[in-house]
Design an enzyme around this catalytic site. Structure first.
Site, mmCIF file in Angstrom:
data_model
loop_
_atom_site.group_PDB
_atom_site.id
_atom_site.type_symbol
_atom_site.label_atom_id
_atom_site.label_comp_id
_atom_site.label_asym_id
_atom_site.label_seq_id
_atom_site.Cartn_x
_atom_site.Cartn_y
_atom_site.Cartn_z
ATOM 1 N N HIS A 142 -35.393 8.793 0.285
ATOM 2 C CA HIS A 142 -35.555 10.076 -0.240
ATOM 3 C C HIS A 142 -35.122 11.020 0.819
ATOM 4 O O HIS A 142 -34.976 12.364 0.436
ATOM 5 C CB HIS A 142 -36.996 10.379 -0.616
ATOM 6 C CG HIS A 142 -36.946 11.176 -2.105
ATOM 7 N ND1 HIS A 142 -36.261 12.308 -2.043
ATOM 8 C CD2 HIS A 142 -37.812 10.921 -2.962
ATOM 9 C CE1 HIS A 142 -36.572 12.732 -3.309
ATOM 10 N NE2 HIS A 142 -37.367 12.180 -3.846
ATOM 11 N N ALA A 143 -34.977 11.012 2.139
ATOM 12 C CA ALA A 143 -34.756 11.840 3.045
ATOM 13 C C ALA A 143 -33.289 12.129 2.914
ATOM 14 O O ALA A 143 -32.838 13.281 3.615
ATOM 15 C CB ALA A 143 -35.181 11.221 4.744
#
Length: 515
Positions: A142-143
């Site tokens: 998700h980064a």
């Protein structure tokens, strides 16, 4: 990706909050169908296609480079040892080679952390399924990405015809490194530019661009951080009027007696779903017709998101009733909202969120959906002033914070605090719009794309929906210690959707159905 690019505070937070029990990657389980006369090797053809298109999404060749002692956010740098065979794998699907088996494997694999020494994504291709189907499980940290940017990556993976399009690889110009004197000269130019327009609020809001070294040694990090702090201060000054207006609007809404009921509805009761989760996951998917869901939303005077919330509410309500654990007060859902402007395909996170009551204390499906429509409208009104603050809050940089946040996240995970703290919300529900036309990958037709999202401590159940063609593909993922077999909820969903449709059906339709 020619230069190092530092992660924003929001992107980096997904790294800091990650623990073995709480992986922070998102993904999907796609189902394809090969042509009946297909004679090729899908795995090799798919891998070759992705390899030829990596330039479309440079983030796929970027790995993390940590700052010394984690003093600042890490940066994305190009992986000079990139090997696609470390990212695309051939999966093995045991008998009976069906979707239910694939879902169980996806749940197991989604619980495994990505290797931070390499670019943070993996694809697994599962061949030999029934009816000439192919399964593709993908996951990306998700980064790197949010739902909006994830949909943008569709352009890289999929084609609109069975024949893959040929994409030209652009020529890469040689990188010119800045000398220290060039950096100093650029800094002086930017400084002069700032003082030439000291009272221009619009220019300040846009900010200034100060030079960076782009290097990872301690001295360079301190210099780059100082440049960032100056840029942030200038941008902050330009945003003060907007921020003051937002704060004033929030205070006005909170102090308004009419808003007290709305605020009270956002307070979440404690449930069995709001506990600490284990390092195992349970996953399942189910689909409903998109056109019927939109027709239902129109009949009810709401939006598609309201119908998704109502269906999710009905499923969770029924599940907790059977467990004898339905709270008397309405439960709430955390609903992500994209801040991404149309056409923005940057690989980062641009997301906001709101808390919305899902009227789980109302038995009648029609009254429940009507209550959700009213409550979601109020929640949007309450959260709207905060949207303007998010760009200022999403990239705060504090030297030394990364290591502290990681320690706190680990303590929170190990202490089971989510078992005793009041939950911020009871479930997570997200709706990601997708393409309406049929898509293909390496000649195979895409049938479904079920999202596989994130379960967290205190929010053990995540329901994410992806629209594709004329269908809504629901992906349910949960901490396996809380909901061991999330397929049970998926089995309830068609019945809850049918109950909602029946509740809003015109009387004539009901009579004809009865006869």
């Amino acid at each position: 990706m020619s230069d190092a690019r530092k992660l924003s505070s929001m992107d980096a937070s997904f790294l800091y909050l990650e623990t073995p029990e709480m992986p922070m990657h998102v993904g999907s389980m796609a189902i394809f169908r090969l042509p009946d006369d297909y004679k090729g090797n899908f795995f090799e053809e798919f891998k070759a296609m992705i390899a030829s298109r990596l330039h479309i999404a440079p983030i796929l060749k970027a790995r993390l480079e940590k700052a010394p002692l984690d003093i600042d956010h890490p940066s994305w740098v190009e992986d000079d040892q990139f090997d696609i065979d470390r990212h695309i794998f051939r999966g093995s699907l045991p008998a009976p080679h069906d979707r239910a088996t694939l879902e169980r494997i996806v749940g197991w694999m989604h619980a495994k952390l990505l290797n931070r020494a390499r670019p943070l994504w993996e694809f697994y291709v599962f061949e030999g399924m029934k009816d000439n189907e192919i399964g593709l499980y993908s996951k990306m940290h998700h980064a790197c990405i949010d739902g909006g940017a994830g949909a943008a990556l569709t352009n890289m993976i999929y084609d609109v015809t069975p024949v893959p399009r040929q994409i030209e690889i652009p020529t890469v110009s040689a990188k010119v490194e800045q000398e220290p004197r060039d950096i100093a000269a650029n800094f002086i130019d930017s400084y002069q530019q700032l003082w030439r327009q000291p009272f221009d609020a619009s220019a300040a809001a846009k900010g200034i661009d100060l030079p960076r070294t782009g290097k990872s040694d301690l001295g360079s990090i301190l210099f780059d951080n100082a440049m960032f702090q100056i840029e942030s201060a200038v941008k902050f000054v330009g945003s003060v009027p907007t921020m003051l207006k937002s704060v004033s609007d929030v205070i006005g809404k909170i102090s308004d007696p009419k808003s007290r009921d709305s605020i009270a509805s956002m307070v979440s009761p404690s449930t069995i779903l709001n506990k600490s989760i284990s390092s195992e996951r349970s996953f399942a998917g189910v689909s409903i017709p998109l056109s019927r869901a939109k027709a239902l939303a129109k009949q009810a005077g709401g939006k598609l998101n309201d119908v998704v919330l109502a269906i999710s509410s009905g499923v969770v309500r029924r599940y907790l009733l059977e467990k004898g654990a339905l709270p008397a007060k309405s439960m709430t859902a955390a609903v992500p909202i994209s801040l991404r402007e149309e056409g923005n395909t940057d690989s980062n996170n641009q997301v906001f969120g709101m808390i919305c009551s899902i009227a789980s204390n109302i038995e009648d499906p029609k009254a429940r959906l009507e209550a959700i429509i009213a409550q979601s409208t109020k929640s949007k009104e309450m959260s709207h002033p905060l949207r303007a603050l998010m760009p200022q809050m999403s990239n705060i940089s504090m030297l030394g914070a990364p290591i502290l946040v990681q320690i706190l996240a680990l303590l929170y995970s190990r202490s089971s605090l989510s078992d005793v703290l009041p939950p911020a919300a009871n479930i997570t529900v997200s709706n990601v719009p997708g393409p309406r036309q049929t898509l293909y990958a390496a000649g195979a037709e895409l049938l479904h794309i079920f999202p596989v999202s994130i379960a967290t401590h205190g929010l053990a159940l995540n329901i994410t929906v992806q629209s594709y063609r004329d269908q809504l593909d629901f992906g349910f993922i949960a901490g396996a210690n809380i909901i061991p077999h999330v397929q049970v909820l998926c089995d309830m969903l068609p019945g809850e959707f049918a109950a909602l449709e029946a509740a809003f059906a015109p009387p004539a339709d009901l009579k004809s159905a009865a006869s």
